[in-house]
Design an enzyme around this catalytic site. Structure first.
Site, PDB file in Angstrom:
ATOM      1  N   CYS A   1      36.086  62.354  43.893  1.00  0.00           N
ATOM      2  CA  CYS A   1      35.035  62.803  42.984  1.00  0.00           C
ATOM      3  C   CYS A   1      35.506  63.996  42.157  1.00  0.00           C
ATOM      4  O   CYS A   1      35.294  64.067  40.955  1.00  0.00           O
ATOM      5  CB  CYS A   1      33.788  63.174  43.787  1.00  0.00           C
ATOM      6  SG  CYS A   1      32.354  63.464  42.748  1.00  0.00           S
TER       7      CYS A   1
ATOM      8  N   CYS B   1      47.706  24.148  36.785  1.00  0.00           N
ATOM      9  CA  CYS B   1      48.978  24.660  37.309  1.00  0.00           C
ATOM     10  C   CYS B   1      49.702  25.470  36.236  1.00  0.00           C
ATOM     11  O   CYS B   1      50.048  24.952  35.190  1.00  0.00           O
ATOM     12  CB  CYS B   1      49.843  23.503  37.781  1.00  0.00           C
ATOM     13  SG  CYS B   1      51.404  24.076  38.466  1.00  0.00           S
TER      14      CYS B   1
ATOM     15  N   ASN C   1      53.080  31.204  43.904  1.00  0.00           N
ATOM     16  CA  ASN C   1      54.008  30.121  44.204  1.00  0.00           C
ATOM     17  C   ASN C   1      54.575  29.562  42.911  1.00  0.00           C
ATOM     18  O   ASN C   1      53.955  29.647  41.850  1.00  0.00           O
ATOM     19  CB  ASN C   1      53.305  29.012  44.997  1.00  0.00           C
ATOM     20  CG  ASN C   1      52.495  28.107  44.100  1.00  0.00           C
ATOM     21  OD1 ASN C   1      53.000  27.122  43.556  1.00  0.00           O
ATOM     22  ND2 ASN C   1      51.216  28.441  43.907  1.00  0.00           N
TER      23      ASN C   1
END
Lengths: 423, 455
Positions: free
Chosen positions: A355, A137, A75
């Site tokens: 593998c 923030c 955000n």
């Protein structure tokens, strides 16, 4: 029946689940809905000085999995964009209406003593249970000298924390940014400043995606984007590690921790508590599914505690800390290898590809094309877990302990370690 | 009250028929594709690839769909199977790729490979250049007989290698069984012709229509004028019941009826029996039974002389017939069709059973089913007369009477190859495509050798 009620830095909560400071706690309407749903507390979205910041349009950017499940999102929202007094009045009213629920007020004002001295009494007057200092923030606010710009400088953390303890009697939680090399340093600074607790992690610097048509990072604001704060399930492993670092360090080991970061279900919450958190804060999961998830958080945690015989949160708090150590203390004589259960195996061969192409060539492929059978070559398997991780079928591949008959031997004492310590 | 010879058109309204014959498996939506493609596990040595006669790299094309690379997915499919679009629609995937999908083991539901393949091919970006190019011209010219799936795939592959191809097609349209034999609701919107248009875009392929082998052109002529010949001529004939009453009007060959249906512009004009009996238990039997119901037949009974487990049609196809209201009667062997020169009224059967040795025996127990129409769908057979009568210049046949070929799809004649339903196999479109591909590669190798030797 396990008791979920708990106490965090002297604040009593009906359960260990608080909503983190974010859009879900921006105003009374949301917070009341959260309390109605059963959340134990909220950290009210960060208040600042008037005039309140202005937010842009287009605010979140997602990182999707294959089938549009949100692995994480970011955000670029700022702190509350509503006038200070509106928030203070709503906090006062909600706290009055919901006395058994916790309200912590998140704060972010300029790094000046006067600013803190001014706002703290106003917050205290609301009847809130505590304050959380938003030093985390990572977007927008640091450009104005706040948020992570403070959180990345331990001296500032210590200074501001001290002001808060000086000008206000409420418990102080310092919220830490993960955008730093060693999270123990800001935690220690907060402790020196007199903080009652730390909370972590805040969001992580991120660009979730680039629009390949417009060449703009998401979320795009009129064709341009900026880095934002990343959250959600994808950040949980990072947060868990940081919480454990603080809980394990002798200097900060006694510091109460409110765990934050990608907590999506009761299991995540339990894991944070075992690694040092006393309670947890949730945001992204609620933003994706709504407040109703609290029902599963409480119910799931309580049932799990019952099956384990834990009567309250303290019974399993920090239980995984003794088992969280440095690499050099791991037992080098321990051996585990993979075992494929042929009854469960569906023959997709994903383990073989993984593998054979990228690991230790420890899987044998037999049978005709179209009817392959995969088995572990025990002597070659190093027990890396990759096959188990790639296997789409739960329980088809199990990692099995092998008794080597050898005693515990760490790198510290390993004969091949030129700097080994003698026992 | 008499129900005799109740055969007429317009049993249903046009709108009902149009609805009945709409796409039986409509395309997946983007969202459905996201969910369906995500289920693919990207298996190593994936069983589905092995199960596909054309060896399409299914996990790879599904992964490409999942990452939004639809054009790449389509190219992946088409490079292995140029008729990947129709195969996606008509393949009995439940007995091929989807049958062996590893998701079946614990979830009992495979990845929807067929429908994903359709999505991919439908999303080929036609604004991009044609995905295949032709090699430099070799100067070699190959004759292909039959523009069905085998002939078309062979032609495309040969054209890619730089050869010139002429296809001789007996019918007025190309496509073979895709155009004339597949149930209409599986290939809607004239898909076959659109697909052929795409195939021919490679260039270097000329199709001569209404040129039948043995009638308009002989194998000897083709061999003389071309460097190689590929025979993709299909079966040509159907099996007979060989029982009394088979010659009465109302007794129809299912293959011929479906062919007529496929070319009919107004389906409601097709005459449909009120009570229909279908003899057989393969795909054609299911197709004719379902289409009869969709055209408005009231009672459709599929009668098979063995038990259900021996049916050629897959469970999926059997379910389709039952969902559409057809009834199955098993263990009943055709005895006689009762009727006259004006039509039929009923058909009788001897019940059968397995004896202690597992051999089918006919009993004296007789059942009778009233009917207006009987469709024969007891298999097709290869008609070899178009190949000519001269045993010297005619390819040898195998024990079942079809054209004998070696592993390279080469016949007993060095320069003549064959594939599709005219050789022994499972009689599937996707298999015919595979034959065409492989024969083309063998022809190319043979011709390349000639070119290198200066012939």
């Amino acid at each position: 029946m396990a008791n979920l009620a708990c106490e965090f830095i002297g604040i009593k909560s009906i359960n260990p689940f608080w909503l983190a400071s974010a859009p879900p706690t921006d105003k009374a309407y949301n917070v009341v809905r959260a309390f109605e749903a059963g959340w134990g507390g909220v950290v009210w979205k960060t208040l600042g000085e008037d005039p309140a910041p202005i937010n842009v349009s287009s605010r979140y950017g997602a990182h999707y999995g294959q089938n549009r499940q949100v692995l994480g999102f970011n955000n670029i929202e700022l702190i509350t964009d509503r006038p200070l007094q509106v928030n203070l009045d709503e906090i006062t009213q909600v706290k009055k209406d919901w006395p058994d629920r916790v309200i912590i007020v998140s704060l972010m004002v300029p790094c000046e003593e006067e600013s803190w001295k001014n706002i703290l009494p106003k917050v205290e007057a609301t009847g809130a249970d505590g304050i959380e200092l938003n030093f985390g923030c990572p977007h927008g606010m640091p450009e104005r000298g706040m948020g992570a710009a403070v959180g990345q400088v331990p001296e500032y953390i210590e200074m501001v924390t001290r002001w808060c303890k000086q000008y206000c009697s409420l418990p102080v939680i310092v919220k830490l940014t993960p955008n730093i090399t060693d999270v123990r340093l800001p935690a220690a600074a907060a402790m020196r400043g007199g903080a009652d607790a730390v909370s972590l992690i805040n969001t992580i610097n991120s660009i979730t995606s680039v629009n390949l048509d417009t060449m703009s990072p998401e979320p795009s604001v009129d064709g341009k984007g900026t880095h934002g704060g990343y959250c959600g399930s994808a950040v949980k492993p990072i947060a868990l590690s940081m919480v454990s670092e603080i809980a394990r360090d002798p200097e900060t080991a006694n510091m109460p921790i409110s765990g934050i970061g990608g907590i999506s279900n009761w299991r995540d919450a339990a894991e944070f508590i075992t690694l040092g958190a006393t309670n947890v804060q949730v945001c992204t999961a609620a933003m994706l599914y709504g407040f109703k998830i609290i029902d599963d958080l409480c119910d799931g945690l309580s049932d799990w505690m019952d099956t384990k015989g834990y009567k309250n949160i303290n019974d399993f708090s920090r239980k995984a800390i003794p088992n969280t150590t440095d690499w050099k203390h791991l037992n080098m004589n321990y051996k585990r290898i993979a075992h494929i259960d042929q009854d469960i195996c569906i023959g997709c061969g994903r383990c073989f590809a993984a593998c054979e192409d990228t690991s230790h060539q420890s899987i044998l492929q037999t049978g005709d094309l179209g009817k392959r059978k995969y088995t572990i070559i025990d002597e070659e398997c190093v027990g890396c877990n990759l096959c188990e991780i790639t296997c789409p079928e739960p329980n088809a591949i199990k990692m099995v302990d092998i008794d080597t008959g050898k005693p515990h031997l760490s790198w510290l004492h390993h004969p091949e370690n030129p700097y080994r310590e003698e026992k | 009250m008499s129900f005799t010879h109740d055969i007429k058109s317009n049993r249903l309204l046009d709108v009902e028929i149009s609805d009945n014959f709409s796409d039986i498996a409509p395309p997946l939506s983007d969202k459905q594709v996201l969910v369906a493609s995500e289920r693919c596990l990207f298996c190593y040595d994936a069983p589905c690839i092995t199960a596909c006669p054309t060896g399409i790299d299914i996990p790879l094309f599904i992964r490409k769909i999942n990452t939004g690379n639809n054009h790449g997915a389509a190219k992946e499919i088409l490079s292995a199977n140029i008729l990947g679009g129709s195969c996606a629609r008509v393949c009995p995937t439940e007995t091929l790729c989807e049958q062996v999908c590893v998701r079946n083991k614990h979830e009992e539901s495979p990845v929807e490979i067929g429908r994903l393949q359709r999505y991919a091919v439908d999303h080929l970006d036609t604004t991009q250049p044609y995905p295949f190019t032709r090699a430099e011209s070799t100067g070699k010219h190959i004759a292909i007989v039959g523009a069905g799936p085998a002939g078309l795939s062979c032609a495309h592959q040969l054209a890619r290698e730089g050869h010139q191809v002429t296809i001789f097609e007996a019918a007025p349209k190309s496509g073979g069984l895709n155009e004339y034999g597949i149930a209409l609701y599986k290939l809607v919107d004239d898909y076959t012709q659109k697909e052929i248009e795409f195939v021919l875009k490679i260039g270097g392929i000329d199709i001569q229509y209404e040129k039948a082998l043995g009638r308009d052109v002989s194998l000897a002529q083709l061999r003389e004028k071309h460097d190689a010949v590929f025979l993709g001529i299909g079966m040509g004939d159907v099996n007979a019941l060989n029982i009394p009453g088979e010659h009465y009007p109302g007794v129809e060959d299912a293959v011929a009826y479906i062919k007529e249906l496929r070319q009919k512009s107004e389906l409601s004009n097709l005459p449909v029996g009120r009570r229909v009996v279908v003899i057989g238990a393969g795909m054609t039997a299911i197709d004719i039974a379902v289409q009869s119901k969709k055209l408005g037949a009231e009672d459709v009974t599929i009668v098979y002389r063995r038990d259900k487990s021996a049916m050629g049609a897959s469970q999926h196809e059997q379910d389709l017939a039952q969902t559409n209201g057809a009834t199955f009667i098993c263990n009943a062997q055709p005895k006689e069709i009762i009727g006259s020169d004006t039509g039929i009224t009923e058909m009788t059967f001897n019940k059968t059973m397995l004896d202690d040795n597992g051999k089918l025996v006919v009993t004296d127990d007789i059942i009778s089913i009233p009917c207006d129409v009987v469709f024969k769908a007891i298999g097709q057979k290869f008609e070899s007369s178009p190949l000519g009568n001269d045993s010297e210049s005619k390819p040898a046949l195998d024990q079942r009477g079809r054209i004998a070929v070696n592993d390279n799809f080469q016949t007993s004649l060095n320069d003549v190859y064959a594939g599709g339903d005219c050789i022994n196999g499972k009689d599937l479109v996707v298999e015919a495509v595979d034959h065409g591909n492989k024969a083309a590669l063998a022809i190319h190798q043979q011709l390349k050798k000639q070119i290198n030797q200066g012939e």
